[in-house]
Design a protein around this motif. Structure first.
Motif: not given
Length: 276
Positions: A250-276
């Motif tokens: 998943a590469v792109g912009v959430i909202g207006d993209g103004s607050e932060c840049s997030i890079y996350a990578h795993t060689g083997a496994g799940i990457v999950q981004m969710k609302r707390r």
């Protein structure tokens, strides 16, 4: 053509199942690092109190053993070090040195080269705005309440960081890094294990594992540029992403993209981004 498509689908399913199985095995394997046999006889507790200013620096190098840091009012850093070894007669072969250098409180532990099963447990209190640089060869690290920038690393074991508002750099060679109630930039890496982050990211932040899952629990309203991927596993984003989204990326912009840049990578496994 149909046969090829079916074969590819089966291969993808097998890869995902393999990744899930590896992560499950990893979770049980890395939990053993927190109960390493590094000596079960305690003694020779060393206590030091060092007067400091409002924004001191604390540097810790521990050859092995757990480190616990909490905050306290007052201009001082309190250190309690408990030596552990297989026999009482070996405790004198473990050294704990506390010094001050250019406004930085330095805590270093060492042992005789021939001493195998030994460790030092450190229990420390420090002012809220303390800047921290901590390394332990193996063992759990638990830091709570610090507002200063911190860099924390363990060769093997769990890292727990809570209630922090500075830049966080954390690494475990094998184990879990768990961050809660954080705000600010983060740079978190694990060789084999899990990253579980909850907070509000600022600036550029990176999360990476060679083997294991990455879980990011972020605010309901998020404005971020994201670059999330896995070589074997899946990417699960619970936000609307404007850009390229697939099962493993998943590469792109959430909202207006103004607050932060997030890079996350795993060689083997799940990457999950969710609302707390």
């Amino acid at each position: 053509i149909i046969v090829v498509v079916v074969a590819l689908a089966i291969m993808c399913c097998c890869a995902c199942m393999a990744a899930t199985g590896v992560v499950a095995w990893l979770a049980s394997w890395t939990s053993d690092w927190d109960t390493l046999d590094v000596g079960d006889v305690s003694g020779d507790s060393v206590q030091r109190v060092v007067g400091v200013g409002a924004t001191p620096s604390l540097e810790i190098t521990n050859f092995a053993g757990s480190v616990r840091i909490r905050t306290a009012e007052g201009g001082e850093i309190r250190i309690e070090a408990t030596k552990k070894a297989s026999r009482h007669s070996d405790l004198h072969r473990i050294q704990v040195d506390v010094s001050e250098r250019d406004g930085t409180v330095v805590v270093r532990t060492s042992k005789s080269a021939s001493l195998d099963k030994a460790s030092v447990e450190l229990d420390i209190t420090a002012p809220v705005d303390t800047r921290l640089d901590l390394k332990t060869g193996a063992g759990t690290v638990d830091v709570r309440g610090l507002a200063g920038d911190m860099e924390v690393a363990t060769g093997a074991g769990t890292v727990i960081i809570r209630d922090t508002s500075g830049r966080v750099r954390a690494h475990s060679g094998a184990g879990t890094v768990e961050v809660r109630d954080a705000s600010g930039p983060a740079e978190i890496g694990v060789g084999a294990g899990t990253i579980d982050y909850e907070g509000e990211l600022e600036g550029d932040s990176t999360f990476s594992t060679g083997l294991g899952e990455i879980i990011l629990r972020l605010p309901e309203e998020l404005n971020a540029k994201v670059d999330l991927s896995t070589a074997m596993g899946s990417v699960d984003v619970r936000y609307d992403v404007r850009g390229t989204v697939s099962a493993r990326k998943a590469v792109g912009v959430i909202g207006d993209g103004s607050e932060c840049s997030i890079y996350a990578h795993t060689g083997a496994g799940i990457v999950q981004m969710k609302r707390r």
